[in-house]
Design a protein around this motif. Structure first.
Motif, mmCIF file in Angstrom:
data_model
loop_
_atom_site.group_PDB
_atom_site.id
_atom_site.type_symbol
_atom_site.label_atom_id
_atom_site.label_comp_id
_atom_site.label_asym_id
_atom_site.label_seq_id
_atom_site.Cartn_x
_atom_site.Cartn_y
_atom_site.Cartn_z
ATOM 1 N N LEU A 184 39.684 31.715 -29.705
ATOM 2 C CA LEU A 184 38.848 30.501 -30.969
ATOM 3 C C LEU A 184 40.246 29.395 -30.285
ATOM 4 O O LEU A 184 40.155 28.328 -30.516
ATOM 5 N N ALA A 185 42.147 30.039 -30.581
ATOM 6 C CA ALA A 185 43.103 28.628 -30.057
ATOM 7 C C ALA A 185 42.963 27.543 -29.218
ATOM 8 O O ALA A 185 42.932 26.974 -28.825
ATOM 9 N N GLU A 186 42.323 28.295 -28.369
ATOM 10 C CA GLU A 186 41.949 27.731 -26.763
ATOM 11 C C GLU A 186 41.101 26.477 -26.638
ATOM 12 O O GLU A 186 40.771 26.028 -25.824
ATOM 13 N N THR A 187 39.900 26.485 -28.217
ATOM 14 C CA THR A 187 38.769 25.972 -27.799
ATOM 15 C C THR A 187 38.862 24.905 -29.859
ATOM 16 O O THR A 187 38.251 24.266 -29.662
ATOM 17 N N GLY A 188 40.644 25.032 -29.629
ATOM 18 C CA GLY A 188 41.116 24.010 -31.380
ATOM 19 C C GLY A 188 40.966 24.487 -32.346
ATOM 20 O O GLY A 188 41.483 23.937 -33.024
#
Length: 331
Positions: A59-63
């Motif tokens: 999730l974090a890698e997609t913002g």
């Protein structure tokens, strides 16, 4: 005169304060609400902590950072698969933006909604189970990550046969609540027959039942054990390895965690990688992508892990060609 001017100034400031407060209130009302992801899982929070962390990373890698611009509502069935339909309905009633479901939770999630996007993480063929009709174009509210694991059952049996060639009788533990229990059993019975082996099928869906099943292996004269793919079993790698060691039973399972915990061998994909990919898909959907347009990702990488220390404790000699094929040897 001064008092009148003072009163006019206070009234002016007060009116400006009210105007400013009204503007702030309107601005807050115009801000989009933080999206909520429903996380539906058949196991428990403690057992799946490392996989949940991998989902958060995706999730974090997609913002989308949990607690900052996305929230998660967790629903854990704690191994009670019969609770999943009600938990799925509960998430739908909450109005979550999407649902992330593990394998056993995916069918109940699909039954609960035809509109809320669903990202599944499953070690089975989603077409065979009826979740979707096409891997490349799911064309519905579902997509996700499919791990090669159920299909690898016959290969695990073959690997176990290579390590324990004198074992004419083997046992298979299946969770009867797993949606794929019947197909797993049929496929592995056929594979056992092709190898000239007798395969006893045993059922377990709780800790207590697992302990009881291991207690029957001696009576069945089973010389080796195959553990069927299942989310509940995924959460019990340590227990499974401990029971296998206590009963001096050569055993193979799908994930590395089992071999690391002391099991003899593991052969399968990476569940951590699958949850990481599912988190990325969840983020893409939150950003506006339609699940039906996202092809189901197939995690085709498989790993053979051999615990040589356990093999020595069991008095087994791992064939050198097999050791050469191993991706990791634990000594």
């Amino acid at each position: 005169m001064l008092d009148i001017k003072r009163r006019e100034f206070i009234a002016l400031v007060g009116g400006g304060g009210l105007l400013l407060a009204a503007k702030v209130k309107r601005a807050r009302a115009q801000q989009p609400a933080m999206p909520v992801v429903g996380f539906l899982n058949s196991t428990s929070a403690d057992a799946y902590a490392r996989f949940t962390a991998a989902f958060h990373q995706g999730l974090a890698e997609t913002g989308f950072v949990v607690g900052q611009n996305v929230a998660i509502e967790y629903r854990w069935a704690d191994g009670h698969y019969e609770r999943l339909p009600a938990l799925a309905v509960e998430l739908v009633r909450l109005g979550v933006a999407m649902i992330a479901a593990n394998g056993p939770a995916a069918p109940p999630a699909k039954a609960a909604t035809t509109t809320i996007p669903i990202v599944f993480t499953a070690g089975f063929d989603p077409i065979e189970l009826g979740l979707i009709t096409s891997l490349s174009r799911p064309g519905s509210n579902l997509t996700g990550v499919s791990i090669l694991n159920v299909e690898l059952g016959p290969k695990r049996l073959q690997l176990l046969h290579e390590v324990v060639p004198t074992a004419a009788i083997m046992a298979l533990i299946i969770n009867p609540n797993n949606p794929n229990a019947a197909s797993q059993t049929r496929g592995l019975q056929a594979a056992a027959g092709a190898l000239g082996l007798k395969l006893h099928v045993l059922h377990a869906s709780t800790d207590g039942q697992l302990a009881a099943v291991f207690g029957t292996l001696g009576e069945l004269r089973a010389g080796a054990l195959l553990i069927g793919p299942d989310a509940f079993f995924n959460s019990q790698s340590q227990l499974l390895a401990t029971l296998a060691g206590r009963h001096a039973m050569p055993a193979i399972y799908q994930y590395r965690e089992f071999a690391v915990a002391g099991g003899l061998m593991s052969y399968g994909g990476s569940l951590t990688d699958a949850y990481h990919r599912a988190g990325i898909y969840a983020g893409r959907i939150l950003a506006g992508a339609k699940p039906g347009d996202l092809p189901v990702e197939q995690s085709t990488k498989v790993e053979l892990i051999i615990n040589l220390k356990t093999a020595k404790a069991l008095g087994l000699t791992i064939p050198l060609p097999l050791l050469g094929r191993a991706d990791e040897v634990i000594e």
